[in-house]
Write an enzyme that holds these catalytic residues in place. Structure first.
Site, mmCIF file in Angstrom:
data_model
loop_
_atom_site.group_PDB
_atom_site.id
_atom_site.type_symbol
_atom_site.label_atom_id
_atom_site.label_comp_id
_atom_site.label_asym_id
_atom_site.label_seq_id
_atom_site.Cartn_x
_atom_site.Cartn_y
_atom_site.Cartn_z
ATOM 1 N N SER A 171 0.832 -1.209 0.000
ATOM 2 C CA SER A 171 0.000 0.000 0.000
ATOM 3 C C SER A 171 0.867 1.259 0.000
ATOM 4 O O SER A 171 0.546 2.245 -0.674
ATOM 5 C CB SER A 171 -0.887 0.021 1.239
ATOM 6 O OG SER A 171 -1.617 -1.165 1.313
ATOM 7 N N ASP A 216 2.224 -8.322 10.694
ATOM 8 C CA ASP A 216 3.467 -9.108 10.708
ATOM 9 C C ASP A 216 4.651 -8.394 11.357
ATOM 10 O O ASP A 216 5.678 -9.005 11.598
ATOM 11 C CB ASP A 216 3.910 -9.429 9.270
ATOM 12 C CG ASP A 216 2.884 -10.238 8.517
ATOM 13 O OD1 ASP A 216 1.971 -10.745 9.177
ATOM 14 O OD2 ASP A 216 3.017 -10.361 7.292
ATOM 15 N N MET A 258 1.136 -16.350 11.315
ATOM 16 C CA MET A 258 1.378 -15.559 10.101
ATOM 17 C C MET A 258 2.816 -15.047 10.069
ATOM 18 O O MET A 258 3.503 -15.000 11.084
ATOM 19 C CB MET A 258 0.388 -14.409 10.023
ATOM 20 C CG MET A 258 -0.991 -14.895 9.601
ATOM 21 S SD MET A 258 -2.051 -13.533 9.149
ATOM 22 C CE MET A 258 -3.510 -14.410 8.634
ATOM 23 N N GLY A 259 3.243 -14.609 8.918
ATOM 24 C CA GLY A 259 4.597 -14.079 8.731
ATOM 25 C C GLY A 259 5.236 -14.720 7.509
ATOM 26 O O GLY A 259 5.858 -15.772 7.628
ATOM 27 N N ARG A 343 -0.624 -32.707 16.946
ATOM 28 C CA ARG A 343 -1.712 -32.039 16.223
ATOM 29 C C ARG A 343 -1.194 -30.736 15.626
ATOM 30 O O ARG A 343 -0.266 -30.134 16.152
ATOM 31 C CB ARG A 343 -2.878 -31.692 17.172
ATOM 32 C CG ARG A 343 -3.404 -32.861 17.964
ATOM 33 C CD ARG A 343 -4.068 -33.877 17.050
ATOM 34 N NE ARG A 343 -4.081 -35.187 17.671
ATOM 35 C CZ ARG A 343 -5.168 -35.751 18.190
ATOM 36 N NH1 ARG A 343 -6.307 -35.103 18.193
ATOM 37 N NH2 ARG A 343 -5.114 -36.960 18.704
ATOM 38 N N GLN A 351 -5.798 -14.417 13.987
ATOM 39 C CA GLN A 351 -4.727 -13.518 14.437
ATOM 40 C C GLN A 351 -5.011 -12.057 14.113
ATOM 41 O O GLN A 351 -4.486 -11.146 14.732
ATOM 42 C CB GLN A 351 -3.402 -13.899 13.761
ATOM 43 C CG GLN A 351 -2.908 -15.257 14.176
ATOM 44 C CD GLN A 351 -1.863 -15.805 13.230
ATOM 45 O OE1 GLN A 351 -0.694 -15.482 13.325
ATOM 46 N NE2 GLN A 351 -2.284 -16.637 12.299
ATOM 47 N N ARG A 352 -5.809 -11.846 13.065
ATOM 48 C CA ARG A 352 -6.106 -10.463 12.670
ATOM 49 C C ARG A 352 -7.198 -9.851 13.537
ATOM 50 O O ARG A 352 -7.317 -8.641 13.631
ATOM 51 C CB ARG A 352 -6.642 -10.430 11.236
ATOM 52 C CG ARG A 352 -5.622 -10.623 10.196
ATOM 53 C CD ARG A 352 -6.126 -10.120 8.851
ATOM 54 N NE ARG A 352 -5.148 -10.393 7.824
ATOM 55 C CZ ARG A 352 -4.088 -9.636 7.600
ATOM 56 N NH1 ARG A 352 -3.887 -8.554 8.308
ATOM 57 N NH2 ARG A 352 -3.222 -9.959 6.676
ATOM 58 N N SER A 584 2.747 0.303 38.469
ATOM 59 C CA SER A 584 2.740 1.771 38.550
ATOM 60 C C SER A 584 3.753 2.387 37.591
ATOM 61 O O SER A 584 3.659 3.565 37.271
ATOM 62 C CB SER A 584 3.083 2.233 39.968
ATOM 63 O OG SER A 584 2.307 1.557 40.898
ATOM 64 N N ARG A 620 -24.173 9.041 30.818
ATOM 65 C CA ARG A 620 -23.510 8.790 32.098
ATOM 66 C C ARG A 620 -22.005 9.041 32.011
ATOM 67 O O ARG A 620 -21.374 8.646 31.042
ATOM 68 C CB ARG A 620 -23.777 7.346 32.511
ATOM 69 C CG ARG A 620 -23.282 7.012 33.881
ATOM 70 C CD ARG A 620 -23.931 5.752 34.390
ATOM 71 N NE ARG A 620 -25.290 5.988 34.862
ATOM 72 C CZ ARG A 620 -26.091 5.026 35.270
ATOM 73 N NH1 ARG A 620 -25.693 3.779 35.257
ATOM 74 N NH2 ARG A 620 -27.299 5.301 35.699
HETATM 75 P P1 ATP Z 1 -0.260 -6.551 3.813
HETATM 76 O O1 ATP Z 1 1.016 -6.345 4.581
HETATM 77 O O2 ATP Z 1 -1.425 -6.808 4.678
HETATM 78 O O3 ATP Z 1 -0.141 -7.535 2.668
HETATM 79 P P2 ATP Z 1 0.012 -4.528 1.821
HETATM 80 O O4 ATP Z 1 -0.259 -3.061 1.840
HETATM 81 O O5 ATP Z 1 1.423 -4.922 1.612
HETATM 82 O O6 ATP Z 1 -0.596 -5.123 3.130
HETATM 83 P P3 ATP Z 1 -0.744 -5.321 -0.859
HETATM 84 O O7 ATP Z 1 -1.800 -6.247 -1.320
HETATM 85 O O8 ATP Z 1 0.647 -5.542 -1.249
HETATM 86 O O9 ATP Z 1 -0.923 -5.218 0.725
HETATM 87 O O10 ATP Z 1 -1.144 -3.847 -1.368
HETATM 88 C C1 ATP Z 1 -2.438 -3.314 -1.139
HETATM 89 C C2 ATP Z 1 -2.872 -2.503 -2.338
HETATM 90 O O11 ATP Z 1 -1.930 -1.439 -2.566
HETATM 91 C C3 ATP Z 1 -2.886 -3.266 -3.648
HETATM 92 O O12 ATP Z 1 -4.062 -4.008 -3.824
HETATM 93 C C4 ATP Z 1 -2.779 -2.156 -4.669
HETATM 94 O O13 ATP Z 1 -4.009 -1.538 -4.860
HETATM 95 C C5 ATP Z 1 -1.845 -1.169 -3.966
HETATM 96 N N1 ATP Z 1 -0.472 -1.388 -4.439
HETATM 97 C C6 ATP Z 1 0.444 -2.251 -3.971
HETATM 98 N N2 ATP Z 1 1.588 -2.185 -4.669
HETATM 99 C C7 ATP Z 1 1.395 -1.246 -5.623
HETATM 100 C C8 ATP Z 1 2.189 -0.702 -6.680
HETATM 101 N N3 ATP Z 1 3.428 -1.110 -6.879
HETATM 102 N N4 ATP Z 1 1.641 0.232 -7.452
HETATM 103 C C9 ATP Z 1 0.394 0.667 -7.239
HETATM 104 N N5 ATP Z 1 -0.400 0.201 -6.273
HETATM 105 C C10 ATP Z 1 0.077 -0.739 -5.477
#
Ligand code: ATP
Length: 821
Positions: A171, A216, A258-259, A343, A351-352, A584, A620
Site C-alpha cells: 500500500s 506481521d 502468520m509471517g 496435532r 490472528q487479525r 505503577s 452517564r
Molecule cells: P499486507 O502487509 O497486509 O499484505 P500490503 O499493503 O502490503 O498489506 P498489498 O496487497 O501488497 O498489501 O497492497 C495493497 C494494495 O496497494 C494493492 O491491492 C494495490 O491496490 C496497492 N499497491 C500495492 N503495490 C502497488 C504498486 N506497486 N503500485 C500501485 N499500487 C500498489
C-alpha cells in the site's frame, strides 16, 4: 486543508484508532476531514455525481439542491469548515459507516459514495473495534495508470489536497508512486478538460503520509507496526489455551502463525508462549538435517519429564535451501520419530481479529497525530514520510527508504543471505532470538560453564505482584541451569529469607511460569532493614554469589540499603541486579517496568466494559479510579488508550479551578450531543491524585452539576489492574531483561572472583538497576538512581509520558469545546 484517510491491504487492529486520531487532530487543526471507503478501490471508484443521485443532469443547481438536502438532513446550515463547532461535530456519515450500511438511510446514502466527509462524532467509540471500519481492499485497478488517473480525478473533484494511507509495504509503495505521478496525472486531467484551470493550480501538489498497518511487523525503519501487538496477543491466547490440552493428553502441537517474510510473530510468541522450538524465515535451522536437531531438542525436553511440546512455525519458514518447512511435515516427523501424539493448529485469520490491545490504541493515536502534523508542515519539496516508532519515539522517515529497506530483507532471504536478513531486522530481534534459545534449550554437562565460573544465584520478588515477574524468573532459572549455575528461589521476600524459605528451582518446575500472573515466589514489602544482620548471615549461609531482585520501588530501595550495608557486611559484596516490575511504572529512569503493559490492558478491558454500560445509559459519566501510587502513568496512558475525556494524576494534582473548568467542559460537551444519542464518557483518576477531591467527592460533584445533562457513577479498578495473564509484551520483555540481568551477574562475578575472597570489594556499579531508556538498555547503579528519584513520592523526577495528559484532553476536544460561547 482537506485531508482524506484510507486503509489498504490486509486489515489490522488499531487502524480504527489511527483513523479516529487523524480525524480528530485534523479537525482540531482546522482541517476538513474525509475518509475513503474500501482502500484504493474507493479512491478509484470515487463518488457518483451528486446530480445523478436525484436523477437529474449535471448542472450547478442540481448539485446545490443536493448539498442543501444533505445539509438539512444533518441539521447544519453551513458548509464552511470551522464556521462553527456543530458543523465539525455532525458533518459526516460516520454513523452510517459504523452500521455497515451502504443503503439509503435517513435521507442520506453511502451507495455510490466512496469518499465521505466525516465529523468529530463520527469516529467516536472506534477505539475498541478491531479491523477497519472504513473498509479495505486489494485494488487491481489502482495498479494501473488509468486507475490512478481516476483516483486523482476523484480527489480533485472533492477538493482534497492531502492523503493519509494506512497499510503494509504494498500500500505504501502504491502511495509513493501515486504521489510521484501526481503532477503528470493532473496535467492529463486538465488536458482532457476534466478539471478546470483553478483546480489544476490549486492541486498542483498532493501531500501524502503513510502509516504502517500490518500484523506481521515486517516493515523496516520502525520498531512496531499497527496491529502487530494485538496479533501477538491473539497468538499467545491461543497458545495458552493449547497448553492446557497439550498437557492433559501429553501431546505435541505444531502452531502455524502468520509471517511470510518476517518471523517476528513466531519469535515473540515462542518467547512469550514458552515454546520448545520455532521456525522463522530469517534464521533457518543451521544444523542439517534439521529434523534430527529438532527431535534431539524435543527429546531432551521430554526426557526431563515435559508432558507437552509446542512448536511454532511461521507461514514463510524454510530451510537454508528455501524449501518450505510446513506444519504438517513437522507433525509427521514428531509422530514418526518421537512417537508423539501431534496435532497441527493453523491460527489463520483469528490472528487479525478482535479488540485492539492497549498498545494498538496508543501507538496509532500518537502516530495519527504526527501524520496530521507532517501534512501540515509538508512542502512540495519534502519527501513522502512514513510515520514510524523507533526507540519509543515517534519518527518520520522517508517512505521509500523504509520500503526499500523492507524489500532488502526480502531480497536477502531470496538470496539465502540469512545473516544479512537477520542483521537488517535489528539488534532487538537478534537479542530476542538469543533469549528464546536461553529459555528453551537445555545444555549437556559438557556445554555448561566450567565449575569455577558457576554461581549460586538468589532470586527474590519484592513489592506488589506485577505481570511478567514469573516469566522473568523462569528465564533466569532456565539460563542458570543452562550455564551450570544454581538458581535459588527466595520465597516471600526478605522475611522468607530470614525464615529459610529458600529452595532450588528446576528447569521443568518453571516451565509453565511464562503465562502465569501474580508472583509464584510470593512477595511482600518488607525491606532488608527489618534485620540487616540476619539477612547478611543468610546471604552467607546460602552462599549467594549473585542476587536478582524483581520488583518495584521497594526493590530499588532494598538495593540501595544492601549497597549501603556493604560497609558492614562482606556478604553483600556480590553483584546485585534489580529488574523493575511494577504496574505503577514508577521506578526512575526506566520507561517500562514489567507489568505496566499487562496493567494497561487490564484497564482497557475494564474501561471498554464500563464505557459500554455508560453509553447504554446514554448520558452517564464514569469516574474510574486506578492504582499507581504517586505516579500517574497508568491513568494517563490508560486514558489515551480508552479515549477518556479527563484524567487526574498525582503529578498534575486537582484544584477547584480545574474541577470548575472540567465540569463546564463536560456540560458543554453533553449539551452538544444529538438528543437521545449521548455518549458514555470516562474520567480517569489515580487514587492519590488528591486527598480532598476523592473519587467519591468528584462523582458527587458531577451528579450535582450534571443536572439533566448527565449522571455520574464511579468504579474503582483496584487490584484488578494487576491483570490476570501477563501480556505477551511483558512476558517477552521479562525474558529479554532477565537474561541481561544474568549476564550482568556473570560478568561482575567473574571480575570479583579474581580477587581474594576476604578482601573482595564490590563497587557501586555492581548494585544496579536495569533500565529501558529510549529502547536502549542501560545499567544504572543504585546510588546514581537516587539522583533521579523523588524518594518522598516514590517516583522518578521526570516522566517521559507527562505530555500525554494534554493529548488525552485535546483528543476529547476540551480546548475546542471550552472555546464556545
Ligand atoms: P499486507 O502487509 O497486509 O499484505 P500490503 O499493503 O502490503 O498489506 P498489498 O496487497 O501488497 O498489501 O497492497 C495493497 C494494495 O496497494 C494493492 O491491492 C494495490 O491496490 C496497492 N499497491 C500495492 N503495490 C502497488 C504498486 N506497486 N503500485 C500501485 N499500487 C500498489
Amino acid at each position: 486543508m482537506k485531508i482524506a484517510i484510507l486503509t489498504s491491504g490486509g486489515d489490522s487492529a488499531g487502524m480504527n484508532a489511527a483513523v479516529r486520531a487523524i480525524v480528530k487532530w485534523g479537525i482540531l487543526k482546522g482541517c476538513e476531514m474525509w475518509i475513503v471507503r474500501e482502500g484504493y478501490e474507493g479512491l478509484v471508484n470515487g463518488n457518483e455525481d451528486r446530480a445523478e443521485k436525484v436523477g437529474q443532469e449535471v448542472n450547478a443547481n442540481a448539485v446545490a439542491a443536493v448539498d442543501k438536502e444533505l445539509a438539512q438532513s444533518i441539521d447544519i446550515t453551513s458548509h464552511e469548515p470551522d464556521k462553527n463547532l456543530l458543523h465539525n461535530l455532525r458533518f459526516g456519515d460516520g454513523e452510517l459507516l459504523r452500521d455497515g450500511t451502504s443503503e439509503y438511510v435517513g435521507g442520506r446514502t453511502l451507495k455510490g459514495r466512496y469518499i465521505v466527509r466525516v465529523g468529530w462524532d463520527d469516529v467516536r467509540g472506534w477505539f475498541s473495534e478491531g479491523g477497519t471500519l472504513i473498509g479495505t481492499a486489494r485494488s487491481a485497478a489502482f495498479r494501473t495508470p488509468e486507475g490512478r488517473l481516476a483516483a486523482a480525478y476523484n480527489l480533485v473533484k472533492e477538493g482534497i489536497d492531502a492523503l493519509v494511507v494506512c497499510g503494509g509495504d504494498g500500500s505504501l509503495t502504491g502511495a509513493d508512486l501515486f504521489r510521484s505521478e501526481w503532477p503528470d496525472l493532473i496535467q492529463t486531467l486538465h488536458s482532457e478538460k476534466r478539471i478546470t484551470d483553478a483546480q489544476l493550480k490549486n492541486h498542483s501538489h498532493l501531500k501524502l503520509v503513510g502509516l504502517v498497518g500490518s500484523i506481521d511487523n515486517d516493515m523496516a525503519m520502525t520498531d512496531l507496526t499497527i496491529g502487530a501487538p494485538t496479533a501477538l496477543q491473539r497468538i499467545c491466547e491461543a497458545i495458552d489455551n493449547i497448553n492446557s490440552t497439550a498437557y492433559s493428553h501429553s501431546r505435541a502441537f505444531v502452531v502455524e502463525v502468520m509471517g511470510r517474510d518476517c518471523g517476528w510473530l513466531a519469535l515473540m510468541a515462542g518467547v512469550a508462549g514458552g515454546a520448545d522450538f520455532i521456525f522463522i524465515p530469517e534464521k533457518p535451522p543451521t544444523t542439517m538435517p534439521w529434523e534430527d536437531a529438532m527431535c534431539a531438542e524435543i527429546h531432551r525436553h521430554r526426557s526431563l519429564g515435559k508432558r507437552k511440546t509446542i512448536v511454532i512455525v511461521a507461514e514463510g519458514a524454510h530451510d537454508r535451501e528455501l524449501n518450505p518447512i510446513r506444519a504438517d511435515y513437522i507433525k509427521d516427523i514428531l509422530t514418526d520419530r518421537l512417537g508423539l501424539d501431534t496435532r497441527v493448529t493453523t491460527l489463520g485469520h483469528t490472528q487479525r481479529g478482535g479488540r485492539p490491545c492497549a498498545f494498538d490504541r496508543i501507538l496509532p493515536t500518537v502516530q495519527g497525530v504526527e501524520a496530521v502534523e507532517a501534512l501540515l508542515e509538508a512542502e512540495p519539496s519534502t519527501p513522502t514520510y512514513m510515520i514510524g516508532v523507533q526507540e519509543n519515539k515517534i519518527t518520520r522517515v522517508p517512505l521509500m527508504d523504509a520500503v526499500s529497506a523492507t524489500r532488502a530483507i526480502g531480497k536477502a532471504l531470496k538470496d539465502k543471505e540469512f545473516d544479512k536478513a537477520l542483521s537488517l531486522r535489528g539488534p532487538e530481534f537478534l537479542e530476542m532470538l538469543h533469549g528464546f534459545r536461553g529459555c528453551s534449550s537445555y545444555n549437556s554437562e559438557a556445554e555448561k560453564l566450567p565449575k569455577a565460573k558457576r554461581m549460586r544465584v538468589g532470586i527474590i520478588h519484592m513489592g506488589a505482584p506485577a505481570g511478567g515477574m514469573n516469566a522473568a524468573t523462569r528465564a533466569a532459572v532456565r539460563y542458570c541451569i543452562k550455564q551450570g549455575h544454581t538458581p535459588l528461589a527466595v520465597h516471600n521476600g526478605f522475611r522468607g529469607l530470614l525464615d529459610d524459605n529458600v529452595d532450588e528451582l528446576s528447569w521443568l518446575g518453571v516451565d509453565a511460569w511464562a503465562a502465569r500472573g501474580g508472583s509464584e515466589l510470593g512477595t511482600n514489602r518488607a525491606l532488608p532493614s527489618v534485620d540487616m544482620g540476619g539477612i547478611a548471615s543468610k546471604f552467607q549461609e546460602y552462599a549467594f554469589d549473585g542476587l536478582l531482585m524483581i520488583g518495584g520501588f521497594e526493590a530499588f530501595n532494598a538495593l540501595l540499603m544492601l549497597d549501603d550495608a556493604r560497609k558492614h557486611y562482606p556478604a553483600f559484596h556480590i553483584p546485585m541486579a534489580h529488574l523493575p516490575a511494577t504496574i505503577s511504572n514508577n521506578v526512575p529512569l526506566t520507561e517500562h517496568s514489567l507489568g505496566s503493559d499487562t496493567s494497561l490492558n487490564a484497564l482497557v478491558d475494564a474501561c471498554d466494559a464500563i464505557k459500554q454500560s455508560a453509553s447504554a445509559s446514554r448520558d452517564r459519566v464514569f469516574v474510574v479510579e486506578t492504582q499507581g501510587g504517586q505516579c500517574g502513568y497508568i491513568a494517563t496512558m490508560g486514558a489515551l488508550a480508552v479515549g477518556a475525556s479527563l484524567v487526574y494524576t498525582p503529578e498534575g494534582g486537582m484544584t477547584l479551578d480545574m474541577l470548575r473548568r472540567d465540569i463546564r467542559f463536560l456540560k458543554r460537551r453533553y449539551s452538544l450531543d444529538v438528543p437521545g444519542k449521548s455518549e458514555g464518557r470516562l474520567v480517569i483518576r489515580t487514587e492519590a491524585a488528591s486527598k480532598v477531591y476523592t473519587t467519591s467527592v468528584l462523582t458527587k460533584m458531577l451528579i450535582e452539576e450534571g443536572g439533566s445533562l448527565f449522571d455520574a457513577r464511579s468504579a474503582s479498578l483496584g487490584h484488578t489492574l494487576q491483570g490476570g495473564v501477563p501480556s505477551p509484551m511483558d512476558r517477552a520483555r521479562a525474558a529479554r531483561l532477565s537474561l541481561r540481568c544474568m549476564k550482568f551477574l556473570e560478568e561482575h562475578h567473574e571480575i570479583l572472583s579474581q580477587k581474594p575472597h576476604k578482601s573482595r570489594q564490590a563497587g557501586p556499579n555492581t548494585a544496579a538497576v536495569i533500565t529501558i531508556q529510549q529502547s536502549d538498555i542501560a545499567w544504572v547503579p543504585a546510588q546514581e538512581m537516587v539522583k533521579h528519584a523523588d524518594m518522598a513520592n516514590r517516583r522518578g523526577k521526570k516522566s517521559w509520558w507527562g505530555n500525554a495528559t494534554d493529548l488525552v484532553e485535546q483528543l476529547a476536544g476540551k480546548p475546542q469545546f471550552l472555546g464556545l460561547p
